[in-house]
Design a protein around this motif. Structure first.
Motif, short mmCIF file in Angstrom:
data_model
loop_
_atom_site.label_atom_id
_atom_site.label_comp_id
_atom_site.label_asym_id
_atom_site.label_seq_id
_atom_site.Cartn_x
_atom_site.Cartn_y
_atom_site.Cartn_z
N LEU A 276 0.76 -1.49 0.49
CA LEU A 276 -0.26 0.52 0.23
C LEU A 276 0.58 0.90 -0.37
O LEU A 276 -0.07 1.85 -0.61
N LEU A 277 2.00 0.60 0.71
CA LEU A 277 2.97 2.10 0.91
C LEU A 277 3.21 2.55 -1.22
O LEU A 277 3.30 3.63 -1.63
N LEU A 278 3.26 1.52 -1.43
CA LEU A 278 4.22 1.84 -2.65
C LEU A 278 2.65 2.40 -4.15
O LEU A 278 2.79 2.94 -4.74
N LEU A 279 1.59 1.51 -3.06
CA LEU A 279 0.71 2.49 -4.12
C LEU A 279 0.17 3.76 -3.91
O LEU A 279 -0.61 4.16 -4.41
N THR A 280 0.62 4.26 -2.98
CA THR A 280 0.12 5.50 -2.19
C THR A 280 1.36 6.64 -3.19
O THR A 280 0.60 7.19 -3.27
N THR A 281 2.41 6.19 -3.04
CA THR A 281 3.25 6.82 -3.33
C THR A 281 3.35 6.89 -4.79
O THR A 281 3.23 8.16 -5.53
N ILE A 282 2.90 6.52 -5.93
CA ILE A 282 2.32 6.31 -6.92
C ILE A 282 0.72 7.23 -6.55
O ILE A 282 0.53 8.05 -7.75
N GLY A 283 0.73 7.11 -5.73
CA GLY A 283 -1.08 7.57 -6.03
C GLY A 283 -0.92 9.09 -5.83
O GLY A 283 -1.47 10.11 -6.13
N ASN A 284 0.36 10.02 -5.16
CA ASN A 284 0.55 11.30 -4.74
C ASN A 284 0.45 11.72 -6.55
O ASN A 284 0.41 13.48 -6.03
N ALA A 285 1.38 11.41 -7.91
CA ALA A 285 0.72 11.35 -8.74
C ALA A 285 -0.30 12.28 -9.12
O ALA A 285 -0.65 12.71 -10.44
N GLY A 286 -1.15 11.57 -8.90
CA GLY A 286 -2.77 12.20 -8.77
C GLY A 286 -3.26 11.22 -10.54
O GLY A 286 -2.66 9.85 -10.92
N LEU A 287 -3.52 12.13 -11.40
CA LEU A 287 -4.12 11.94 -12.61
C LEU A 287 -2.86 11.57 -12.89
O LEU A 287 -3.02 10.59 -14.63
N PHE A 288 -1.46 10.90 -12.91
CA PHE A 288 -0.35 11.17 -13.39
C PHE A 288 0.54 9.89 -13.53
O PHE A 288 1.02 9.02 -13.29
N ALA A 289 -0.84 8.97 -12.33
CA ALA A 289 -0.37 8.00 -11.75
C ALA A 289 0.16 7.10 -12.75
O ALA A 289 1.15 5.98 -12.80
N PHE A 290 -0.46 7.12 -13.52
CA PHE A 290 -0.35 5.81 -15.04
C PHE A 290 1.01 6.71 -15.72
O PHE A 290 1.67 5.40 -16.11
N VAL A 291 1.25 7.57 -15.38
CA VAL A 291 2.79 8.05 -16.56
C VAL A 291 3.70 7.16 -15.54
O VAL A 291 4.20 7.05 -15.85
N LEU A 292 3.67 7.94 -13.99
CA LEU A 292 4.93 7.19 -13.21
C LEU A 292 4.91 6.11 -13.87
O LEU A 292 5.63 5.39 -13.77
N VAL A 293 3.82 4.77 -13.39
CA VAL A 293 4.01 3.18 -13.85
C VAL A 293 4.65 2.95 -15.06
O VAL A 293 5.05 2.47 -15.26
N SER A 294 4.55 3.95 -16.56
CA SER A 294 5.28 3.28 -17.21
C SER A 294 6.20 4.14 -17.35
O SER A 294 7.60 3.58 -17.58
N LEU A 295 6.79 5.17 -16.40
CA LEU A 295 7.98 5.55 -15.79
C LEU A 295 9.03 4.33 -15.67
O LEU A 295 10.03 4.22 -16.71
N GLY A 296 8.55 3.70 -14.87
CA GLY A 296 8.74 2.72 -14.10
C GLY A 296 9.63 1.68 -14.92
O GLY A 296 10.24 1.36 -15.38
N TRP A 297 8.68 1.41 -16.00
CA TRP A 297 8.64 -0.01 -17.27
C TRP A 297 9.65 0.55 -18.50
O TRP A 297 10.33 0.16 -18.27
N GLN A 298 9.55 1.86 -18.37
CA GLN A 298 10.61 2.56 -19.13
C GLN A 298 12.00 2.45 -19.15
O GLN A 298 13.02 2.51 -19.73
N SER A 299 12.31 2.75 -17.64
CA SER A 299 13.39 3.37 -17.00
C SER A 299 14.04 1.71 -16.71
O SER A 299 15.26 1.42 -16.92
N TRP A 300 12.96 0.73 -16.49
CA TRP A 300 13.78 -0.49 -16.34
C TRP A 300 14.37 -0.98 -17.46
O TRP A 300 15.46 -1.53 -17.63
#
Length: 570
Positions: A276-300
């Motif tokens: 839940l800590l990971l999810l709420t950290t991603i949730g900090n981005a709000g409407l850009f949460a899935f952009v943040l997810v795509s960033l993680g995938w791209q960086s990996w």
């Protein structure tokens, strides 16, 4: 993005972001956290006594809930509570948020060699919902994020000269981190120094001997000096034992105890798990949460060709994530200091990020704007708000129309998707504010005659959160306030027996029920907090005004038997 048009569009988005953060800053309905009431209370009571320390409060266990800098800031910005208002309390938070965005821009523009990339980083960070929610109210988060981020911005900006600095950078970093501790908590020295250790290790290409010889003393110096700055609170406060008991043991050490079953089970399951800590950290981005997810995938995927600065930014995120997974109370709010780093990473990958994250953001924005438009149409001009009327300004409809048009352009033209999603974030925030703007006007406030009738009188008000009476202090300036449980707010007959002056609720469209000799001094409209399943269904069908809001009456009961009652706001 090679042409000048995107740069001009980015500058327009920046102007929109500045407007968004300054607009309705004094609104009672601005996104915020309930802690703001508590901080307001401590700052006001301390200011009333005319001294900086010790901190004062009418709540026994809430005097030293945070270090003193946040309360001193409130005392200074309100001129010892003589200019008391939300705007006076909140504007320093906006300044800190603006400074963080500015130094983020400078750092990213410097090491990337591209001012446009730095501008994207700053605007993306401002577009995060957590930045908007916690970066404007009277809270500890804006100065905490600024002072904890500043040393890392300096390392990114000056590079080798900062990493190799023997005294100057460590001294300035210690001062900055120490001020952050004096705003938030001494505990932040650990993730900050751990992150610096990782940065020095990465800079030295993980040569342990070099780090021990050249950098270890810097970390010790930074840690000790920053803790020394925090220790000034103990040195200056006449009652350091209370600080130890209430803040060190109560606010900090208590966060390591098991929340439900035991520590290790709480770590992997439940509402305080690391997941839940990971999810709420991603949730900090709000409407850009899935952009943040795509960033993680791209960086990996690109990890084999990652630049030094990008590795440093990820190490900063990792250091805070590791540390704040250790307390049993885990919250994405604790990771707000790393959100500028994530915004910088999004900016560095901006051209290469896939469109699907931005399209999800656009879809979410369309849902929000469409829901606001539908709600606004059902609220405006209805006879449910008699004798006053619920009216929107032209700007509200222009915001909704512009936002929906930008969303459409982002879907129609893929080249516009990223910038359209970025701009529409701010339009959504503005529309949320203008959607409740009528409550900030005549319809949501007592008139001057009602306020005058309760000057210096003890008025009972409903409370559903500690220090909630601080909000009523803005509605009824000059009155003395006492709280009663909000669950009793609709029981006007019982309240009239206990309180001579009180505020009570009555449903929309229904006459208030009070004692026979009660006098109605004033009336205003307020939002309801809880709804039954039947009421939620009715709201979905369009019957919004009747169930989203209640009428609040200010009542005088001459036959009340006044007695000492506990204050529910304390």
């Amino acid at each position: 993005m090679r042409s000048q048009n995107p740069l001009r569009f980015l500058l327009l988005i920046l102007a929109l972001a500045i407007l968004t953060y300054c607009f309705a800053l004094d609104s009672r309905f601005a996104p915020k956290n309930g802690d703001e009431y508590v901080y307001m209370h401590i700052a006001r009571i301390t200011a009333d006594l005319g001294q900086w320390l010790p901190l004062q409060s009418e709540m026994e266990a809430m005097r030293n809930t945070k270090p003193p800098l946040v309360f001193w800031q409130g005392i200074a910005s309100t001129d010892w509570a003589t200019q008391w208002g939300l705007w006076e309390l909140r504007w320093p938070s906006v300044v800190y948020t603006g400074l963080t965005a500015f130094f983020l821009f400078l750092a990213v523009a410097r090491f990337s060699g591209n001012a446009q990339t730095g501008l994207i980083a700053a605007v993306v960070w401002l577009s995060f919902f957590a930045t908007y929610r916690y970066g404007r109210p009277y809270l500890t988060d804006p100065p905490e994020v600024f002072f904890l981020s500043l040393p890392f911005f300096a390392l990114l900006y000056w590079g080798r000269s900062a990493f190799d600095s023997r005294i100057l950078f460590p001294l300035l970093a210690a001062i900055s981190i120490g001020l952050g501790l004096l705003y938030k908590s001494f505990a932040y020295v650990l993730p900050a120094c751990f992150a610096l250790l990782l940065w020095y290790g990465c800079w030295r290409e993980w040569r342990l001997i070099d780090v021990l010889k050249r950098d270890l003393y810097k970390l010790i110096l930074i840690g000790l000096l920053s803790l020394g700055i925090f220790g000034l609170w103990f040195a200056l406060d006449p009652n350091p034992e209370a600080i130890w008991r209430e803040f060190v043991l109560g606010e900090n050490a208590g966060k390591f105890g098991a929340r439900t079953s035991n520590y290790f089970l709480d770590l992997i399951r439940g509402g305080d798990s690391i997941w839940l800590l990971l999810l709420t950290t991603i949730g900090n981005a709000g409407l850009f949460a899935f952009v943040l997810v795509s960033l993680g995938w791209q960086s990996w995927r690109e990890r084999a060709v990652t630049d030094m600065e990008e590795r440093l930014l990820w190490l900063l995120v990792l250091a805070f994530l590791i540390f704040f997974s250790l307390p049993s109370q885990r919250s994405g709010r604790y990771l707000l200091p790393v959100m500028p780093a994530l915004a910088a990473l999004i900016a560095l990958h901006w051209h290469r990020l896939p469109l699907w994250g931005f399209r999800i953001a656009l879809a979410l924005q369309f849902v929000i704007l469409a829901a606001l438009a539908w709600a606004s149409l059902n609220l405006e001009g209805g006879n449910w708000a008699r004798p006053l009327r619920w009216q929107y300004s032209l700007w509200h409809w222009l915001l909704l129309g512009s936002g929906i048009a930008l969303v459409a352009s982002g879907f129609i033209k893929p080249s516009m998707a990223k910038l359209a999603a970025l701009a529409t974030c701010f339009l959504c925030y503005l529309a949320l504010n203008t959607g409740l703007a009528p409550l900030e006007g005549e319809i949501g406030r007592y008139d001057a005659q009602a306020v005058a009738r309760v000057q210096d009188k003890l008025v009972a008000v409903p409370c559903d959160f500690r220090a909630k009476d601080e909000e009523y202090r803005l509605l009824l300036p000059g009155a003395r306030l006492q709280g009663y449980p909000a669950s009793e707010a609709a029981n006007g007959i019982e309240l009239a027996k206990r309180y001579r002056y009180f505020a009570s609720y009555a449903p929309q469209g229904m006459p208030p029920v009070f004692c026979d000799d009660c006098q109605v001094l004033g009336k205003r409209m307020e939002m309801r907090a809880r709804h039954s399943q039947e009421e939620i269904v009715a709201i979905i069908r369009g019957e919004m005004g009747q169930y989203l809001f209640v009428n609040e009456y200010l009542i005088y009961s001459p036959s009340a038997v006044v007695s000492a009652l506990p204050d529910a706001c304390r």
